[in-house]
Design a protein around this motif. Structure first.
Motif, PDB file in Angstrom:
ATOM      1  N   LEU A 135      -2.247  -2.337  -6.981  1.00 42.27           N
ATOM      2  CA  LEU A 135      -2.093  -3.652  -7.589  1.00 42.27           C
ATOM      3  C   LEU A 135      -0.854  -4.367  -7.067  1.00 42.27           C
ATOM      4  CD1 LEU A 135      -3.586  -5.372  -9.674  1.00 42.27           C
ATOM      5  CD2 LEU A 135      -2.068  -4.438 -11.425  1.00 42.27           C
ATOM      6  N   LEU A 136       0.244  -3.651  -6.938  1.00 43.63           N
ATOM      7  CA  LEU A 136       1.472  -4.258  -6.430  1.00 43.63           C
ATOM      8  C   LEU A 136       1.288  -4.782  -5.009  1.00 43.63           C
ATOM      9  CD1 LEU A 136       4.172  -1.756  -7.777  1.00 43.63           C
ATOM     10  CD2 LEU A 136       3.840  -4.141  -8.469  1.00 43.63           C
ATOM     11  N   LEU A 137       0.641  -3.976  -4.180  1.00 44.71           N
ATOM     12  CA  LEU A 137       0.390  -4.399  -2.801  1.00 44.71           C
ATOM     13  C   LEU A 137      -0.464  -5.659  -2.750  1.00 44.71           C
ATOM     14  CD1 LEU A 137      -0.483  -1.149  -0.773  1.00 44.71           C
ATOM     15  CD2 LEU A 137       1.333  -2.778  -0.244  1.00 44.71           C
ATOM     16  N   LEU A 138      -1.504  -5.654  -3.550  1.00 47.88           N
ATOM     17  CA  LEU A 138      -2.482  -6.730  -3.464  1.00 47.88           C
ATOM     18  C   LEU A 138      -1.980  -8.032  -4.067  1.00 47.88           C
ATOM     19  CD1 LEU A 138      -5.550  -4.516  -4.273  1.00 47.88           C
ATOM     20  CD2 LEU A 138      -5.148  -5.710  -2.115  1.00 47.88           C
ATOM     21  N   GLU A 139      -1.200  -7.950  -5.122  1.00 51.76           N
ATOM     22  CA  GLU A 139      -0.637  -9.170  -5.690  1.00 51.76           C
ATOM     23  C   GLU A 139       0.272  -9.858  -4.691  1.00 51.76           C
ATOM     24  OE1 GLU A 139       1.121  -7.684  -9.247  1.00 51.76           O
ATOM     25  OE2 GLU A 139      -0.652  -8.103 -10.488  1.00 51.76           O
ATOM     26  N   HIS A 140       1.059  -9.062  -3.970  1.00 52.24           N
ATOM     27  CA  HIS A 140       1.919  -9.618  -2.926  1.00 52.24           C
ATOM     28  C   HIS A 140       1.077 -10.169  -1.779  1.00 52.24           C
ATOM     29  CE1 HIS A 140       5.453 -10.095  -0.386  1.00 52.24           C
ATOM     30  NE2 HIS A 140       4.816  -9.441   0.573  1.00 52.24           N
ATOM     31  N   PHE A 141       0.018  -9.450  -1.414  1.00 51.54           N
ATOM     32  CA  PHE A 141      -0.846  -9.884  -0.319  1.00 51.54           C
ATOM     33  C   PHE A 141      -1.502 -11.229  -0.637  1.00 51.54           C
ATOM     34  CE2 PHE A 141      -4.973 -10.188   1.753  1.00 51.54           C
ATOM     35  CZ  PHE A 141      -4.640  -9.952   3.078  1.00 51.54           C
TER      36      PHE A 141
END
Length: 412
Positions: A220-226
């Motif tokens: 989730l952290l990766l994707l929110e930033h992406f």
């Protein structure tokens, strides 16, 4: 039911059917990825199902070989038009995919002649190898390289070019991801993330590895930033929805889909994700309403119709689902398109569940034996079931025997 996506919570058979539909329209690279996904899901959910595994592997080989032949044919067209560089690239790609000796030999001959055209004469290029040389010295033709190229073959051009530019660490991680080696994939993709620009597409694949490792918060952290960096990435919304669905954060998934950029919010992929989010959350009645309104406002769409049919099944409305599958089949026939085997199978399976053992359903299963050899065992058993129900035990035993032995289709 679901939109094209490498990893999600659906059953292996759903991905298999999606692969079948892609194969029917000659999207062989996309079909190959769907079968690969189905195999991954099968190993995770039902590793003892050897029949399903064998069927998926056969379909993967079939789609890969079909893609190789497609590249060869397109390469020949480019060669005829004088685009020798483009033709050479397609011949190389086809060689990386195929394991067919006859196709390999033909491609090597074409490559030799094309390299001669590039050089301005009719001589074969000095690096040209025979089939025996290829077996002994594959060089750039490594197993990992072949697999990576096959995976990239179904991607959009700009994504494929980006993935090929990310280096060997990414290649190893991406291949590991698609071979269900999630720990290795996470390690290598994390390294590749450090080695490449901060706006790369690598977070999508690393998040997929985290999803399969059930590291949902990391994904989730990766994707929110992406998404902040790539607010128009459909793939990004797909993977982020997968993360939220896995965490049972269905309201957040819905909010995400309604807050994406204006030009995307009413696009077909996002609309399909909205419907699937309702379906995944168990809001089947809301999903039914959504799909009905979508068909009314946007017109007939087979994807939406199939999603609605699956929703009817989840609601226990088997009769209504059957009517819709029948309508889908009718629309395919009316426009001259071949009905995808998985749609025919759905129609026949529900029919038998509802007690229909008519000659029409028998004929559908018999046709599926010819059209979908990989599912032959299941179809043999269904035919045997119909014969049992209609009192023809002799034929029932015959078809059960075919299923048990996985022999050749029956002959007259």
């Amino acid at each position: 039911m679901g939109f094209l996506k490498i990893f999600s919570g659906k059953d292996p058979e759903e991905y298999e059917r999606k692969g079948d539909s892609f194969f029917e329209i000659m999207e062989y690279g996309a079909a190959r990825l769907e079968y690969e996904t189905a195999l991954t899901k099968m190993k995770k959910r039902c590793p003892e199902d050897t029949a399903l595994e064998n069927r998926l592997r056969e379909k993967m080989i079939r789609s890969t070989e079909a893609l190789a032949l497609q590249h060869k044919e397109n390469g020949e067209l480019l060669k005829e038009s004088g685009d020798y560089e483009g033709a050479s690239e397609l011949f190389h790609l086809a060689l990386e995919l195929t394991e067919d000796p006859e196709l390999t030999a033909g491609l090597e001959q074409l490559l030799g002649k094309t390299q001669g055209d590039i050089a301005g004469d009719d001589m074969e290029a000095p690096w040209f190898h025979t089939q025996e040389d290829k077996i002994e010295d594959r060089g750039w033709h490594t197993q990992e390289g072949e697999y990576f190229t096959a995976l990239c073959g179904a991607l959009p051009d700009e994504v494929r070019d980006a993935y090929k530019s990310y280096g060997d660490t990414f290649k190893t991680g991406y291949v590991a991801l698609n071979q269900s080696e999630y720990d290795l994939a996470a390690t290598k993709l994390s390294q590749a993330l450090e080695e490449n620009p901060p706006d790369s597409l690598i977070p999508l694949e690393l998040a997929t590895a985290y999803l399969n490792l059930e590291r949902y918060e990391d994904a989730l952290l990766l994707l929110e930033h992406f998404i902040r960096n790539h607010p128009r990435s459909i793939h990004g919304y797909q993977v982020l929805c997968e993360s939220l669905w896995a965490m049972k954060k269905f309201d957040e998934a819905n909010d995400l889909l309604f807050s994406c950029p204006g030009e995307l919010v009413e696009s077909a992929p996002i609309l399909h994700l909205k419907g699937e989010s309702l379906y995944r959350s168990g809001r089947h009645q809301d999903a039914e309403t959504f799909y009905l309104e979508l068909l009314q406002s946007h017109g007939w769409d087979e994807h939406t119709a199939l999603s609605l049919a699956a929703t009817y099944e989840a609601l226990g409305k088997k009769d209504t689902a059957l009517e819709l599958y029948s309508e889908i089949m009718g629309k395919c026939s009316s426009c001259g398109a071949r009905v995808a085997p998985f749609i025919k199978q759905k129609y026949a399976d529900i029919s038998t569940e509802l007690g229909d053992y008519s000659a029409k359903i028998l004929e559908i299963y018999l046709s599926l034996i010819e059209e979908d050899p990989a599912g032959r065992e299941n179809y043999f058993r269904k035919v045997g079931q119909i014969y049992t129900a209609t009192g023809n035990e002799r034929e029932a035993r015959r078809y059960r025997s075919f299923a048990d032995n996985m022999g050749e289709p029956p002959t007259d």
